[in-house]
Design a protein around this motif. Structure first.
Motif, PDB file in Angstrom:
ATOM      1  N   HIS A 118      -1.082  10.430 -12.308  1.00 34.39           N
ATOM      2  CA  HIS A 118       0.017   9.471 -12.028  1.00 34.39           C
ATOM      3  C   HIS A 118       0.954   9.878 -10.829  1.00 34.39           C
ATOM      4  CE1 HIS A 118       3.473   6.979 -12.597  1.00 34.39           C
ATOM      5  NE2 HIS A 118       2.990   6.205 -13.575  1.00 34.39           N
ATOM      6  N   CYS A 119       1.209   8.788 -10.074  1.00 29.37           N
ATOM      7  CA  CYS A 119       1.853   9.040  -8.655  1.00 29.37           C
ATOM      8  C   CYS A 119       3.547   9.491  -9.080  1.00 29.37           C
ATOM      9  CB  CYS A 119       2.027   7.809  -8.159  1.00 29.37           C
ATOM     10  SG  CYS A 119       3.059   6.397  -8.593  1.00 29.37           S
ATOM     11  N   LEU A 120       4.028   9.264 -10.289  1.00 31.81           N
ATOM     12  CA  LEU A 120       5.297   9.443 -10.544  1.00 31.81           C
ATOM     13  C   LEU A 120       6.174   8.716  -9.414  1.00 31.81           C
ATOM     14  CD1 LEU A 120       5.342  13.462 -11.206  1.00 31.81           C
ATOM     15  CD2 LEU A 120       4.789  11.744 -13.092  1.00 31.81           C
ATOM     16  N   PRO A 121       7.552   8.454  -9.969  1.00 31.50           N
ATOM     17  CA  PRO A 121       7.887   8.864 -11.645  1.00 31.50           C
ATOM     18  C   PRO A 121       7.501   7.702 -12.596  1.00 31.50           C
ATOM     19  CG  PRO A 121       9.453   7.479 -10.076  1.00 31.50           C
ATOM     20  CD  PRO A 121       8.415   7.419  -9.124  1.00 31.50           C
ATOM     21  N   VAL A 122       7.368   8.499 -13.691  1.00 31.79           N
ATOM     22  CA  VAL A 122       6.909   7.978 -14.836  1.00 31.79           C
ATOM     23  C   VAL A 122       7.811   7.702 -16.056  1.00 31.79           C
ATOM     24  CG1 VAL A 122       6.073  10.070 -15.804  1.00 31.79           C
ATOM     25  CG2 VAL A 122       4.809   7.842 -16.339  1.00 31.79           C
ATOM     26  N   LEU A 152       0.797  -1.187   0.135  1.00 27.73           N
ATOM     27  CA  LEU A 152      -0.042   0.183   0.013  1.00 27.73           C
ATOM     28  C   LEU A 152       0.821   1.313  -0.089  1.00 27.73           C
ATOM     29  CD1 LEU A 152      -2.681  -1.124   2.860  1.00 27.73           C
ATOM     30  CD2 LEU A 152      -2.965  -0.941   0.233  1.00 27.73           C
ATOM     31  N   HIS A 153       0.117   2.445  -0.383  1.00 27.82           N
ATOM     32  CA  HIS A 153       0.871   3.526  -0.126  1.00 27.82           C
ATOM     33  C   HIS A 153      -0.355   4.794   0.081  1.00 27.82           C
ATOM     34  CE1 HIS A 153       3.645   6.620  -1.170  1.00 27.82           C
ATOM     35  NE2 HIS A 153       3.894   6.683  -2.310  1.00 27.82           N
ATOM     36  N   PRO A 154      -0.476   4.678   1.443  1.00 32.78           N
ATOM     37  CA  PRO A 154      -1.541   5.645   1.804  1.00 32.78           C
ATOM     38  C   PRO A 154      -1.305   7.121   1.574  1.00 32.78           C
ATOM     39  CG  PRO A 154      -0.396   4.447   3.561  1.00 32.78           C
ATOM     40  CD  PRO A 154       0.105   3.929   2.418  1.00 32.78           C
TER      41      PRO A 154
END
Ligand code: CP
Length: 336
Positions: free
Chosen positions: A287-291, A155-157
């Protein structure tokens, strides 16, 4: 709030349900965005230890800035590259590469810091191990202080809270036509290497818990995510069908969950293009990045007005500040 490792941690008797708890955190974050130094003494004489077992740019800097805005000292420790190799298994015979057990290290950090924040990626080798979240659970067990996930094995809350802040900001300016709820699409995208499922799991968990949007997930057949996070969303393998009338398109690659940590189909046709965006209501793209440009997401999208990735990444500060402020208030015995 005792810890912040998933959406389940934010539920509190002060709120009716998880949707209300999310909205309250978003509101708090937006108050900080308008006035970053409003609580500049809340964290006075408090210290957060930020432990990175893996690389980061946004999470590291935004958490540090958020702590400083609250008057809290932030100490960064790149454990993965600069610290002793940690052992997490109970009763391990430490005759291999690990040098120090979390059972010995975490209580020391619990004395050095008031809050501990940790980034620990999955191995992508053993699903059972990764999905047990052993690393973050061991820190919670042995540190004795609040623990914040800076992205764990599944997870990345802080990212997901940021994503909902960003969507709410956008909705306030441009509400969906006809008074309907926003349609949010999470789409799988190609990538050159197997990536964790964390961001996609977490986004699904938070959007489902929020409950204020039509939520559709689209991916090639082999890329089903864990149902515990996706339950409640419509899932389709037809990307064009999913994109129809979407207001927000969240682009992310992830590796396979069932045959764990693999790349199966890597069809470049899954990359979002301007042509595909015509199916949407001129959707905002996240997008959360990095992309990886022109692999995961095209230049023509990233460099267009549809992309809100910079706004999204800048909101990481306010999400972290809302969470740290809530934890500091709890530490002081105040209402959340
Ligand atoms: N989105 C995100 O977590 O970025 P970093 O890996 O740079 O922290």
């Amino acid at each position: 709030m005792k810890h912040f490792t998933s959406v389940n941690d934010i539920v509190s008797p002060s709120f009716g349900g998880v949707g209300e708890a999310i909205n309250a955190l978003v509101k708090k974050a937006l108050v900080y965005k308008a006035n970053p130094f409003k609580d500049k003494t809340l964290g006075a004489n408090k210290r957060i230890g930020c432990l990175f077992l893996n690389p980061s740019m946004r999470t590291r800097l935004s958490t540090q800035i958020a702590a400083q805005n609250l008057g809290m000292e932030a100490i960064i420790f790149n454990v993965g590259s600069e610290g002793w190799a940690l052992e997490f298994e109970e009763e391990a015979i430490m005759s291999g590469n690990t040098v120090e057990h979390v059972k010995d290290a975490a209580p020391i950090m619990g004395k050095y810091f008031d809050v501990l924040a940790i980034r620990t990626f999955p191995s992508l080798k053993n699903r059972e191990d990764d999905y047990s979240e052993l690393y973050i659970k061991q820190f919670i067990k042995y540190a004795g202080i609040p623990v914040v996930s800076l992205e764990s094995a599944t997870l990345h809350p802080l990212q997901s809270l940021t994503d909902i802040i960003t969507i709410q900001e956008q909705i306030a300016v441009t509400p969906p036509l006809g008074g309907r709820g926003a349609k949010i699409v999470l789409t799988w995208a190609p990538h050159v290497k197997p990536l964790p499922q964390c961001v996609a799991n977490s986004f699904s968990q938070w959007i489902n818990a929020w409950g204020e949007a039509d939520f559709v997930i689209t991916h090639p057949e082999e890329y089903e995510l864990d149902e515990q996070f996706t339950k409640g969303a419509v899932i389709t393998h037809n990307q064009n069908e999913a994109l129809k009338d979407a207001d927000y398109v969240y682009v992310k690659n992830w590796s396979t969950f069932n045959d764990y940590g693999k790349i199966y189909c890597n069809d470049p046709e899954w990359m979002l293009t301007r042509e595909k965006l015509k199916l949407t209501t001129n959707a905002k793209v996240m997008h959360c990045l990095p992309v990886r440009r022109n692999v995961e997401l095209s230049d023509e999208i990233l460099d267009s007005a549809n992309s809100i990735v910079t706004q999204e990444a800048s909101n990481r500060v306010w999400a972290a500040q809302a969470v740290l402020s809530t934890l500091l208030t709890s530490l002081k015995g105040g209402a959340e």
